[in-house]
Design a protein around this motif. Structure first.
Motif, short mmCIF file in Angstrom:
data_model
loop_
_atom_site.label_atom_id
_atom_site.label_comp_id
_atom_site.label_asym_id
_atom_site.label_seq_id
_atom_site.Cartn_x
_atom_site.Cartn_y
_atom_site.Cartn_z
N UNK A 10 0.82 -1.20 0.00
CA UNK A 10 0.00 0.00 0.00
C UNK A 10 0.85 1.25 0.00
N UNK B 66 -0.74 2.56 -8.16
CA UNK B 66 -2.06 2.34 -7.57
C UNK B 66 -2.49 0.87 -7.63
N UNK B 67 -1.82 0.09 -8.46
CA UNK B 67 -2.20 -1.31 -8.60
C UNK B 67 -1.32 -2.25 -7.78
N UNK C 264 -1.20 -3.20 -4.75
CA UNK C 264 -1.83 -4.15 -3.86
C UNK C 264 -2.32 -5.36 -4.64
N UNK D 55 -6.71 -4.52 5.60
CA UNK D 55 -7.43 -3.33 5.13
C UNK D 55 -7.66 -3.37 3.61
N UNK E 209 -10.98 -4.31 -1.21
CA UNK E 209 -10.47 -3.88 -2.52
C UNK E 209 -10.09 -5.08 -3.37
N UNK F 264 -10.25 -2.19 -14.81
CA UNK F 264 -9.06 -1.79 -14.06
C UNK F 264 -8.16 -2.95 -13.64
N UNK G 258 -3.60 9.37 -9.70
CA UNK G 258 -3.51 7.92 -9.64
C UNK G 258 -4.55 7.35 -10.59
N UNK G 259 -4.12 6.60 -11.58
CA UNK G 259 -5.08 6.14 -12.58
C UNK G 259 -5.98 5.04 -12.05
N UNK G 260 -7.27 5.29 -12.12
CA UNK G 260 -8.30 4.31 -11.75
C UNK G 260 -7.97 3.58 -10.46
N UNK H 162 -7.28 1.54 -7.32
CA UNK H 162 -8.04 0.45 -6.73
C UNK H 162 -7.66 0.29 -5.27
N UNK H 163 -6.83 1.20 -4.78
CA UNK H 163 -6.51 1.18 -3.35
C UNK H 163 -7.74 1.61 -2.56
N UNK H 164 -7.81 1.22 -1.30
CA UNK H 164 -8.98 1.58 -0.50
C UNK H 164 -9.27 3.07 -0.53
N UNK H 165 -8.22 3.90 -0.39
CA UNK H 165 -8.46 5.33 -0.33
C UNK H 165 -9.05 5.86 -1.63
N UNK I 137 -11.46 4.38 -3.31
CA UNK I 137 -12.87 3.98 -3.51
C UNK I 137 -13.86 4.99 -2.93
#
Lengths: 470, 470
Positions: free
Chosen positions: A281, A286-287, A289, A326, A330, B336, B461-463, B465-468, B470
């Motif tokens: 994280x 951003x991917x 995870x 967490x 996701x 994504x 951040x492109x698309x 998918x991290x929790x933040x 969403x």
């Protein structure tokens, strides 16, 4: 097999697509025709899989059955028992009209197109199927309530053991005493009775929305343990078929390493899992995870394979490790589209590989097989149902539902059938009987599960990705 | 090639994993060893791709560069220029240590493992890469602002035409007059100058968050048109190389069918698109919208291929058709994770296929190549930059950014190089020069784009998918 000028197929085909009419005259001609035929053949296999899965899945749901049944039927229609478009096993050829269609569209020759269906297309579709069940089990691991799973552990263990011992003993006794089968054949046929298809069972429970009930978690736990016991049983059967002795060291080794593996996964959930997710994280991608989790999935699958377990058990274990962090929600969401596409291919491919021509009554082997099949099926169903009552607790549990959840043999049962045939010790009619038993249990299980869970069942849309679901 | 006992690989390996230590003694022994080695080899390729992409992507972002550059570098490190783990082209062998590792883990023999890397692993990784760029372009089509794209259409057309004519003319003149190259070689090298990599350009713009600016849409439109023009140019070049004439019918046919295809996609967005989505949405399967859209994607890719366009243009067109419907946001989200996993493999694989040994100065061909490469690179960059100024409008536009967006040649440029070599008319040093030009333009473009878009750029951040996110 592959022509020498063969180009890396799909990506090659992306690169070379612009040159379709030109390349034929240049030098990469054969390679380009090959790439084009491959792209078309793969598209035909994938499109027909998706469309038929949609049609039969839709029909199944409309008449009140689980969608997965529709997908299995779609496989029958497309596979070796039907249209011969999806030929994924070791033998069998794709339908002439499909070859002719690709030939007409690509200009490639018949022999090349048949090779394409027999190798790269088969490799790709089988790999998609494999990826589908891997991600499905990963997601089920993520969603599993680990505390509950541990709490029901002892109950799951008794169910698993009873679910192996009861059908095996009843089957072996009946086949030897009543049907006068030789020991080896009886051994393999009864071994096939012990299997539980974790993929099919968990998918149906997910569809019914009962995976996270106490009964669901017991079934899941028992199915995992059943997988480990199944390996041991198979080791015994093969050992006896080979040299009349039981390879205790191999059996013991597998059980010990499998147990350590499962316990390690549970331990890692509290320690490694959250730390790994925190680390991923913090990365800028951003991917990270998702990608990092998939890497972990691969690693666990490889470890499972190296210690002799099914790869999908490794995927399930990976989900267990990364659950309750967490990132779990996701990851579950990210798995949805992967499951939607690839697990569909998995269930269709199970159907496509099942040879229903064993049902042909004109064939005497089929007739003998049918009688034994009827016996095996009865034992298969009642053996597992009885196992459901081996839950030692004072709690009010739906024991019938637990037994029912263990009924589908699915692809695991087919492995036993295939191996029996491979040893050369099991005759054709016994093989037919095992396959029929697998088909029937896999088919009736969803219907039965739906009925026995009816009290608490609300047909939920699984991980809906439609707008209204968000 | 494949051993006769070869089993359907990955799914087969899932089925047979439990039997690892047993099967060797039964009969499927060779098949099981094969399946195990295949699973391990594929895991090695996939895991190393993901891990190296993460590491270099992370480093790139931390020092302020786009992640895609890191992924290309990860490809260099893993591919034919580096560790030889990811060998995806037609020649080259996987590193000995990797083969030895798989041999140690699987017990399979060296020759079989080398075959596995050379065929199924290559097929699978190339297919993942192909799927990655397909879904990426589909998503870009979905996200494209069709109204804006149509409004900027004429401007994109002038940019595309100028971006083809300027570098081609300058390149051809320079190579013929200054470097005294023969006509065929000059033709191929200048043809390679006209390409634009729609995949790399759109990915970088997505990373920079500028894809939906007016400049971004002009670049996108121009890149699509460039693809069509590129096919025509290539047809001309190959026609002349083959028989000294231009195949006008073929060139015209391609341009006409490509134009009809693109226009049809635009028309279908208002008519077929929303109706198809409504139909899918009424189905009971919660994944129908995604699966139905992927079926449509396949159909469009096949049509594109049949009329001689790149498959990814078909994917882009499929996205255009299904854009601006009520399912668009859902589909974008569903794409994504697919993009995250598979497009990463695509960008790493471009790097892995690039042979940096052409930079070896000890080789006289490389030295000649370097000088021509320097010339080609200058023309390649300034030709496209100049094209950016061919936007006829009174609006205040970032013309430099538009030209910069057209700079990366990427995989399209490599196709030209490969085809030049295939005709046998282009010498080794020219080929080296083309490859170098492609590498440099692909590498500097992200750096330049970042600079010129700096004014309005916010690193999004492109698309996510991290929790933040969403």
């Amino acid at each position: 097999m592959f022509p020498t000028l063969y180009l890396p197929p799909s990506l090659g085909s992306v690169f070379l697509a612009p040159l379709t009419p030109l390349l034929a005259s240049v030098g990469g001609g054969e390679g380009e025709l090959y790439a084009k035929a491959l792209a078309l053949a793969l598209a035909l296999a994938a499109i027909s899989t998706f469309i038929f899965a949609q049609i039969f899945g839709e029909l199944a749901v409309r008449i009140g059955l689980p969608a997965v049944l529709g997908e299995l039927i779609a496989g029958f229609v497309l596979g070796v028992s039907g249209l011969h478009i999806l030929v994924l096993g070791e033998s069998g050829q794709v339908a002439d009209w499909a070859v002719a269609l690709i030939q007409w569209l690509s200009g490639s020759d018949t022999a090349t197109i048949q090779e394409i269906f027999a190798e790269p297309v088969k490799i790709l579709i089988n790999d998609y199927a494999s990826a589908g069940v891997a991600v499905l089990l990963f997601k089920i691991g993520l969603e599993a309530d680990l505390k509950e799973l541990l709490r029901v552990g002892p109950q799951a263990a008794t169910v698993a053991i009873a679910g192996v011992v009861l059908p095996f003993a009843a089957g072996f006794f009946g086949l030897s005493a009543v049907f006068n089968l030789d020991t080896i054949s009886a051994l393999f046929a009864s071994a096939a009775l012990t299997a539980t298809s974790i993929g099919i069972t968990s998918r149906i429970m997910q569809e019914l929305g009962v995976l996270n009930t106490k009964e669901g978690q017991i079934i899941l736990g028992a199915a995992v343990l059943d997988d480990i016991l199944g390996i041991a049983i198979l080791a015994v059967a093969i050992g006896i078929a080979q040299n009349g002795t039981i390879q205790f060291s191999s059996v013991l080794g597998t059980i010990v390493s499998a147990t350590i593996f499962v316990m390690a996964a549970i331990a890692l959930n509290k320690t490694f899992g959250p730390r790994y997710i925190n680390f991923l994280d913090r990365l800028k991608n951003p991917y990270s995870v998702l990608i990092g989790s998939i890497v972990f999935l691969y690693v666990m699958a490889v470890i499972a394979r190296l210690i002799g377990l099914e790869e999908i058990l490794g995927c399930f274990a990976a989900g267990i490790v990364l659950g309750n962090t967490k990132a779990t929600k996701t990851l579950e969401k990210a798995c949805d589209p992967l499951v939607a596409l690839f697990a569909t291919i998995f269930f269709v491919s199970i159907g496509a590989k099942t040879d229903l021509t064993v049902l042909n009554l004109a064939n005497p082997e089929s007739r003998t097989g049918l009688i034994i099949a009827a016996f095996l099926t009865v034992i298969a169903i009642f053996g597992k149902l009885a196992a459901g009552y081996f839950v030692f607790t004072k709690e009010k549990l739906n024991r019938l539902a637990i037994g029912t959840g263990m009924v589908p043999r699915g692809e695991v049962g087919l492995v036993f059938a295939g191996l029996g045939a491979a040893t050369g010790a099991v005759s054709g009619s016994i093989n037919v009987a095992i396959v029929l038993m697998v088909i029937v249990t896999t088919f009736v299980a969803p219907l039965m599960l739906r009925k026995v869970f009816a009290r608490k069942t609300r047909q939920v849309k699984m991980g809906a990705i439609q707008p209204e679901g968000d």
